[in-house]
Design a protein around this motif. Structure first.
Motif, PDB file in Angstrom:
ATOM      1  N   LEU A 140     108.710  41.946   4.409  1.00  0.00           N
ATOM      2  CA  LEU A 140     108.593  41.068   5.561  1.00  0.00           C
ATOM      3  C   LEU A 140     107.165  40.547   5.555  1.00  0.00           C
ATOM      4  CD1 LEU A 140     109.453  39.826   8.270  1.00  0.00           C
ATOM      5  CD2 LEU A 140     108.832  41.991   9.358  1.00  0.00           C
ATOM      6  N   VAL A 141     107.011  39.242   5.405  1.00  0.00           N
ATOM      7  CA  VAL A 141     105.680  38.636   5.320  1.00  0.00           C
ATOM      8  C   VAL A 141     105.421  37.896   6.629  1.00  0.00           C
ATOM      9  CG1 VAL A 141     104.135  37.166   3.989  1.00  0.00           C
ATOM     10  CG2 VAL A 141     105.989  38.393   2.838  1.00  0.00           C
ATOM     11  N   VAL A 142     104.360  38.306   7.310  1.00  0.00           N
ATOM     12  CA  VAL A 142     104.079  37.790   8.647  1.00  0.00           C
ATOM     13  C   VAL A 142     102.620  37.355   8.756  1.00  0.00           C
ATOM     14  CG1 VAL A 142     105.816  39.310   9.681  1.00  0.00           C
ATOM     15  CG2 VAL A 142     103.438  40.061   9.549  1.00  0.00           C
ATOM     16  N   GLU A 143     102.342  36.595   9.791  1.00  0.00           N
ATOM     17  CA  GLU A 143     100.955  36.219  10.074  1.00  0.00           C
ATOM     18  C   GLU A 143     100.169  37.474  10.479  1.00  0.00           C
ATOM     19  OE1 GLU A 143     101.444  33.290  13.081  1.00  0.00           O
ATOM     20  OE2 GLU A 143     101.551  31.633  11.631  1.00  0.00           O
ATOM     21  N   PRO A 144      98.884  37.512  10.175  1.00  0.00           N
ATOM     22  CA  PRO A 144      98.082  38.708  10.506  1.00  0.00           C
ATOM     23  C   PRO A 144      98.180  39.115  11.979  1.00  0.00           C
ATOM     24  CG  PRO A 144      96.846  37.261   9.062  1.00  0.00           C
ATOM     25  CD  PRO A 144      98.100  36.511   9.423  1.00  0.00           C
ATOM     26  N   SER A 145      98.310  38.136  12.881  1.00  0.00           N
ATOM     27  CA  SER A 145      98.371  38.449  14.310  1.00  0.00           C
ATOM     28  C   SER A 145      99.634  39.203  14.685  1.00  0.00           C
ATOM     29  CB  SER A 145      98.292  37.160  15.134  1.00  0.00           C
ATOM     30  OG  SER A 145      99.379  36.297  14.819  1.00  0.00           O
ATOM     31  N   ILE A 146     100.661  39.118  13.848  1.00  0.00           N
ATOM     32  CA  ILE A 146     101.938  39.775  14.131  1.00  0.00           C
ATOM     33  C   ILE A 146     102.010  41.160  13.486  1.00  0.00           C
ATOM     34  CG2 ILE A 146     104.459  39.628  13.785  1.00  0.00           C
ATOM     35  CD1 ILE A 146     104.215  36.627  13.869  1.00  0.00           C
ATOM     36  N   LYS A 147     101.306  41.344  12.382  1.00  0.00           N
ATOM     37  CA  LYS A 147     101.448  42.581  11.610  1.00  0.00           C
ATOM     38  C   LYS A 147     101.172  43.824  12.446  1.00  0.00           C
ATOM     39  CE  LYS A 147     100.189  44.947   7.358  1.00  0.00           C
ATOM     40  NZ  LYS A 147      99.316  45.013   6.175  1.00  0.00           N
ATOM     41  N   GLY A 148     100.256  43.711  13.389  1.00  0.00           N
ATOM     42  CA  GLY A 148      99.905  44.852  14.216  1.00  0.00           C
ATOM     43  C   GLY A 148     101.050  45.381  15.061  1.00  0.00           C
ATOM     44  N   ILE A 201     113.741  41.265  -1.724  1.00  0.00           N
ATOM     45  CA  ILE A 201     114.164  40.459  -0.587  1.00  0.00           C
ATOM     46  C   ILE A 201     112.908  40.108   0.194  1.00  0.00           C
ATOM     47  CG2 ILE A 201     115.524  40.420   1.536  1.00  0.00           C
ATOM     48  CD1 ILE A 201     117.297  42.608   0.280  1.00  0.00           C
ATOM     49  N   VAL A 202     112.715  38.826   0.452  1.00  0.00           N
ATOM     50  CA  VAL A 202     111.511  38.376   1.155  1.00  0.00           C
ATOM     51  C   VAL A 202     111.929  37.590   2.387  1.00  0.00           C
ATOM     52  CG1 VAL A 202     109.371  37.070   1.005  1.00  0.00           C
ATOM     53  CG2 VAL A 202     110.255  38.237  -1.028  1.00  0.00           C
ATOM     54  N   HIS A 203     111.376  38.005   3.534  1.00  0.00           N
ATOM     55  CA  HIS A 203     111.648  37.302   4.790  1.00  0.00           C
ATOM     56  C   HIS A 203     110.331  36.828   5.368  1.00  0.00           C
ATOM     57  CE1 HIS A 203     113.409  36.033   8.456  1.00  0.00           C
ATOM     58  NE2 HIS A 203     113.022  37.069   9.197  1.00  0.00           N
ATOM     59  N   ALA A 204     110.223  35.542   5.636  1.00  0.00           N
ATOM     60  CA  ALA A 204     109.005  34.954   6.186  1.00  0.00           C
ATOM     61  C   ALA A 204     109.136  34.816   7.695  1.00  0.00           C
ATOM     62  CB  ALA A 204     108.756  33.585   5.560  1.00  0.00           C
ATOM     63  N   ALA A 253     107.353  28.170   2.338  1.00  0.00           N
ATOM     64  CA  ALA A 253     106.912  27.315   1.228  1.00  0.00           C
ATOM     65  C   ALA A 253     105.724  27.943   0.500  1.00  0.00           C
ATOM     66  CB  ALA A 253     106.550  25.932   1.755  1.00  0.00           C
ATOM     67  N   ILE A 254     104.813  28.537   1.262  1.00  0.00           N
ATOM     68  CA  ILE A 254     103.642  29.190   0.651  1.00  0.00           C
ATOM     69  C   ILE A 254     104.091  30.376  -0.197  1.00  0.00           C
ATOM     70  CG2 ILE A 254     101.521  30.467   1.154  1.00  0.00           C
ATOM     71  CD1 ILE A 254     101.339  28.851   3.756  1.00  0.00           C
ATOM     72  N   LEU A 255     105.008  31.175   0.333  1.00  0.00           N
ATOM     73  CA  LEU A 255     105.468  32.369  -0.386  1.00  0.00           C
ATOM     74  C   LEU A 255     106.224  31.990  -1.651  1.00  0.00           C
ATOM     75  CD1 LEU A 255     106.671  34.595   2.595  1.00  0.00           C
ATOM     76  CD2 LEU A 255     104.409  34.467   1.532  1.00  0.00           C
ATOM     77  N   ARG A 256     107.018  30.951  -1.590  1.00  0.00           N
ATOM     78  CA  ARG A 256     107.759  30.495  -2.783  1.00  0.00           C
ATOM     79  C   ARG A 256     106.775  30.075  -3.878  1.00  0.00           C
ATOM     80  NH1 ARG A 256     112.812  29.312  -3.578  1.00  0.00           N
ATOM     81  NH2 ARG A 256     114.416  29.473  -1.964  1.00  0.00           N
ATOM     82  N   ARG A 257     105.742  29.393  -3.483  1.00  0.00           N
ATOM     83  CA  ARG A 257     104.746  28.940  -4.461  1.00  0.00           C
ATOM     84  C   ARG A 257     104.043  30.140  -5.096  1.00  0.00           C
ATOM     85  NH1 ARG A 257     102.778  25.529  -1.406  1.00  0.00           N
ATOM     86  NH2 ARG A 257     100.898  26.595  -0.647  1.00  0.00           N
ATOM     87  N   LEU A 258     103.699  31.140  -4.290  1.00  0.00           N
ATOM     88  CA  LEU A 258     103.037  32.335  -4.810  1.00  0.00           C
ATOM     89  C   LEU A 258     103.966  33.131  -5.729  1.00  0.00           C
ATOM     90  CD1 LEU A 258     101.251  33.514  -1.537  1.00  0.00           C
ATOM     91  CD2 LEU A 258     100.145  32.567  -3.583  1.00  0.00           C
ATOM     92  N   ALA A 259     105.272  33.128  -5.411  1.00  0.00           N
ATOM     93  CA  ALA A 259     106.244  33.906  -6.183  1.00  0.00           C
ATOM     94  C   ALA A 259     106.650  33.232  -7.489  1.00  0.00           C
ATOM     95  CB  ALA A 259     107.489  34.153  -5.329  1.00  0.00           C
TER      96      ALA A 259
END
Length: 296
Positions: free
Chosen positions: A7-15, A48-51, A58-64
Motif C-alpha cells: 500500500l503506497v500512500v502519501e507521507p501524511s497518511i502513513k502515520g 499487488i500495489v495499491h495507490a 502514474a508515478i508508481l507505474r513509472r517507477l515499477a
C-alpha cells in the motif's frame, strides 16, 4: 509464487498505519523504489500495489517499469483479481491465541510500558488492544488504589454493574462467577424512564439502590449513567470501584472530570474518547489479575 501487498500512500497518511505483519506493507512513494529493489533480491515475483490516493498511480507505474521480472497487479485498476489474491493472503491459518500474542507484541514494541507501574501494564496493553489507539493511555486518570480495590472486590464475590448490554456481554463472566460475583445490567428493567432521565441513568440508580452487592460500576457508553453513579455514591457511600469511560461529546468529558475528583477508587480518562470496548478491557484485565495472571 510468493505474493506481497504494497500500500503506497502519501507521507501524511502513513502515520495512520501501525506496523503490519505478514505480506502487507505500507510505503511512501519515496520508499517504493528501494523496496522494489529489495523485493527483487528476495525473489518476489508478484506484487499487488495499491495507490492511495489514486493520483500516485502514474508515478508508481513509472517507477515499477524498470522491474520487468516482477508481475505487478495494480489494485486501483484490477479490483476483482486483487480481491481473490488478497483474500488468499489473509486466509492463512492463524490460531486465535497467536493472533492475540502478535497484537501484544506489536503494542509492546510501540509503547514504553516500563513507564507505567507493573500492576497497570496488563491493563494498558488491553486498553490499546481494544481501542486500537496508542495514545489512549496518555489520557488516563487512575486512582492509586484502583487495581488493588478492584481485585479485592472481585475476590470478595461482589457484582459488576454495567450501563449497557454491550458492555455486559463483553465481560468474561466465567472468571467472575468463580469468585461468586455476577455481571449485571438493569437496562431491560426500564421501559419508560422518569421524566428528565435517560434509561441508562434510571437503570443505574435502580440497581445501585436495590443491590448492596454491587462493588464495581463500569460505564462505557452513557455519561448520564456515570453522573447517576456519582450522585448515588455521594448520598450512599459504599466500598466501590467506578470505571467511568463513557464516550461522547455531550457531558462525557465533564462527567469523567467529576469522577476524578471523588474520594473512592476509579478508572477514567480525559476528553470524549472511551466506549464499551475500553471499559470491558479494564474489567477483563482486572479479572485476569484476580486469577493471578500478571501478563495481558
Amino acid at each position: 509464487m510468493q505474493t506481497r501487498f504494497f500500500l503506497v500512500v502519501e507521507p501524511s497518511i502513513k502515520g495512520f498505519f501501525l506496523p503490519l505483519k505478514g505480506a502487507f506493507e505500507v510505503l511512501t512513494p519515496e520508499e517504493f523504489p528501494g523496496r522494489l529493489s529489495r523485493a527483487k533480491e528476495e525473489g518476489l515475483r508478484r506484487l499487488i500495489v495499491h495507490a492511495l490516493p489514486k493520483d500516485l498511480l502514474a508515478i508508481l507505474r513509472r517507477l515499477a517499469s524498470r522491474f520487468h521480472e516482477v508481475e505487478f497487479i495494480w489494485a486501483n485498476e484490477d479490483a476483482p483479481k486483487v480481491t481473490v489474491e488478497t483474500l488468499a493472503l489473509l486466509s492463512e491459518a492463524n490460531e486465535p491465541q497467536k493472533i492475540e500474542e502478535t497484537s501484544f507484541e506489536i503494542i509492546s514494541s510501540l509503547v514504553d510500558l516500563a513507564s507505567y507501574p507493573p500492576e497497570l501494564r496488563p491493563i494498558i496493553l488491553r486498553l490499546i488492544h481494544a481501542t486500537g489507539d496508542l495514545t489512549f493511555p496518555q489520557t488516563l486518570l487512575i486512582h492509586p488504589q484502583a487495581v488493588e480495590t478492584g481485585i479485592e472486590l472481585i475476590h470478595s464475590g461482589y457484582d459488576i454493574l454495567t450501563d449497557v448490554e454491550m458492555l455486559r456481554s463483553a465481560i468474561n463472566e466465567r472468571r467472575l462467577t468463580r469468585w461468586g460475583g455476577r455481571v449485571l445490567c438493569g437496562l431491560s428493567e426500564i421501559s419508560e424512564p422518569p421524566s428528565g432521565k435517560t434509561r441508562t441513568e434510571a437503570a443505574i440508580e435502580k440497581v445501585l439502590s436495590e443491590n448492596p452487592k454491587v462493588g464495581i460500576v463500569a460505564i462505557g457508553n452513557a455519561p448520564t449513567a456515570l453522573l447517576a453513579t456519582i450522585r448515588h455514591l455521594r448520598e450512599n457511600p459504599r466500598k466501590i470501584l467506578v470505571i467511568g469511560l463513557p464516550v461522547g461529546f455531550v457531558k462525557a468529558a465533564e462527567a469523567k472530570l467529576l469522577l476524578s475528583l471523588q474520594p473512592y477508587p476509579y478508572f477514567t480518562n480525559l476528553g470524549p474518547r472511551g466506549g464499551s470496548a475500553a471499559a470491558a478491557a479494564v474489567i477483563n484485565a482486572l479479572l485476569r489479575l484476580s486469577d493471578g495472571q500478571t501478563s495481558a
